[in-house]
Design a protein around this motif. Structure first.
Motif, PDB file in Angstrom:
ATOM      1  N   ASP A 119      -6.699  10.893  55.881  1.00 31.13           N
ATOM      2  CA  ASP A 119      -8.062  11.028  55.377  1.00 31.13           C
ATOM      3  C   ASP A 119      -8.120  10.539  53.933  1.00 31.13           C
ATOM      4  OD1 ASP A 119     -10.316  12.476  53.947  1.00 31.13           O
ATOM      5  OD2 ASP A 119     -10.714  13.118  56.006  1.00 31.13           O
ATOM      6  N   ALA A 120      -9.114   9.690  53.622  1.00 24.11           N
ATOM      7  CA  ALA A 120      -9.209   9.096  52.283  1.00 24.11           C
ATOM      8  C   ALA A 120      -9.447  10.141  51.200  1.00 24.11           C
ATOM      9  CB  ALA A 120     -10.334   8.065  52.254  1.00 24.11           C
ATOM     10  N   LYS A 121     -10.094  11.231  51.547  1.00 19.37           N
ATOM     11  CA  LYS A 121     -10.434  12.240  50.540  1.00 19.37           C
ATOM     12  C   LYS A 121      -9.382  13.338  50.452  1.00 19.37           C
ATOM     13  CE  LYS A 121     -14.738  13.272  50.050  1.00 19.37           C
ATOM     14  NZ  LYS A 121     -16.112  13.809  50.275  1.00 19.37           N
ATOM     15  N   SER A 122      -8.973  13.897  51.579  1.00 21.50           N
ATOM     16  CA  SER A 122      -8.079  15.054  51.569  1.00 21.50           C
ATOM     17  C   SER A 122      -6.611  14.699  51.763  1.00 21.50           C
ATOM     18  CB  SER A 122      -8.504  16.049  52.658  1.00 21.50           C
ATOM     19  OG  SER A 122      -8.302  15.473  53.948  1.00 21.50           O
ATOM     20  N   GLU A 157     -14.043   9.760  57.310  1.00 22.18           N
ATOM     21  CA  GLU A 157     -12.631  10.031  57.041  1.00 22.18           C
ATOM     22  C   GLU A 157     -11.945   8.817  56.417  1.00 22.18           C
ATOM     23  OE1 GLU A 157     -11.871  13.177  60.738  1.00 22.18           O
ATOM     24  OE2 GLU A 157     -11.447  11.038  60.995  1.00 22.18           O
ATOM     25  N   GLY A 187     -13.786   8.216  52.762  1.00 21.99           N
ATOM     26  CA  GLY A 187     -14.016   9.360  51.890  1.00 21.99           C
ATOM     27  C   GLY A 187     -15.476   9.593  51.578  1.00 21.99           C
TER      28      GLY A 187
END
Length: 316
Positions: free
Chosen positions: A52-55, A116, A119
């Protein structure tokens, strides 16, 4: 008493069933390549983690394509080229529109995958997916119109008809954008196949899942197998062999960095491939125009005699 005990047993069974469902393991999706209308794993057996790009949460294992996968994709694309380029432009438009219909039906899946991959929040991801579907429809509408825009009759001095018509270049290798996992992907694939070419696509390395899911849509649409072939992995590993491949007629370097683009451009010169260089800034949300449609078209000019022109006028 027996009635009460029966109800108690049923309640206990229901509770056990609910508890067992709450700990059920979900069925994880296995992403595969899309080559020749089929879903093979990489011939090397390698995979790499997609997060996942953010988490940074693990999402899936994507196939890590090899140069052999690239060669197989070129064979499939060449095999499909004759039928696809020979289809009427109207028929190609119908098939592309059918793909858009199916993308619309899987909209929620793509919203999740784009969110995902890039992000983004859900609303922004939904806007990106809607724009990508609209872009696909836009290119579908151009299939039977681009020939009239870039072709036509030429005035010549003499008893001839002189007609110029666009024809597809052939097999085109496409390095998809690295940051725009879906809108950018659609923006580079759709114009290539709308104009009658076939494509070998290298996905974004860090965000390949929307592209691999696109393969599932293409496989269940009316698009013939081999028209689009999708490879995930490292562009730096797969692209050089495609750029040097003698049966690849064009290459789109949109997703290549400066160093890789220079290397690929040199390799592509060996058989005079058409090359679309990466632009400093690519705004995929902007009006795309017809640039990508005409990038991989060749112009065929035909001279046809009309017969002798006498004093009484034309003889035909």
């Amino acid at each position: 008493m027996s009635d009460k005990s029966g109800k108690t047993e049923k309640a206990e069974k229901t509770e056990k069933t609910m508890n067992s469902e709450s700990v059920r393991l979900s069925v994880l999706k296995t992403y595969k390549l899309y080559v020749g209308g089929k879903f093979p794993r990489s011939e090397s057996g390698r995979v790499y983690e997609v997060t996942d790009a953010k988490s940074g949460k693990w999402l899936a294992n994507a196939p890590l394509s090899s140069r052999k996968d690239g060669r197989d994709a070129v064979v499939a694309a060449r095999k499909a080229f004759g039928g696809w380029s020979g289809a009427t432009a109207y028929n190609r438009g119908q098939i592309l529109y059918r793909v858009a219909e199916m993308l619309e039906g899987r909209r929620e899946q793509y919203v999740r995958e784009v969110a995902e991959a890039e992000g983004l929040g859900r609303s922004k991801a939904a806007a990106v997916v809607d724009a990508a579907i609209d872009r696909w429809v836009w290119y579908a509408g151009w299939t039977d119109k681009i020939g009239q825009v870039v072709g036509g009759a030429n005035p010549v001095a003499g008893p001839f008809f002189n007609l110029s018509t666009p024809e597809p270049t052939g097999v085109v290798a496409v390095i998809a954008p690295q940051e725009s996992s879906f809108l950018g992907l659609v923006s580079v694939i759709a114009p290539v196949i709308a104009s009658g070419n076939t494509a070998v696509v290298i996905t974004s390395e860090k965000a390949p899942l929307p592209a691999l899911s696109l393969g599932e849509v293409l496989a269940t649409s009316d698009l013939p197998g081999g028209v689009v072939n999708i490879l995930s992995g490292k562009a730096s590993e797969i692209a050089p062999s495609l750029a040097a491949h003698q049966d690849v007629n064009g290459i789109d370097l949109t997703g290549a960095d400066v160093a890789l683009a220079k290397e690929l451009e040199i390799a592509a010169a060996d058989n005079l491939k058409r090359v679309r260089r990466p632009q400093p800034v690519e705004d995929f949300a902007a009006d795309p125009g017809t640039d990508r449609l005409t990038q991989f078209l060749e112009t065929k000019t035909v001279w046809h005699p009309t017969g002798s022109l006498g004093a009484s006028g034309s003889s035909y």
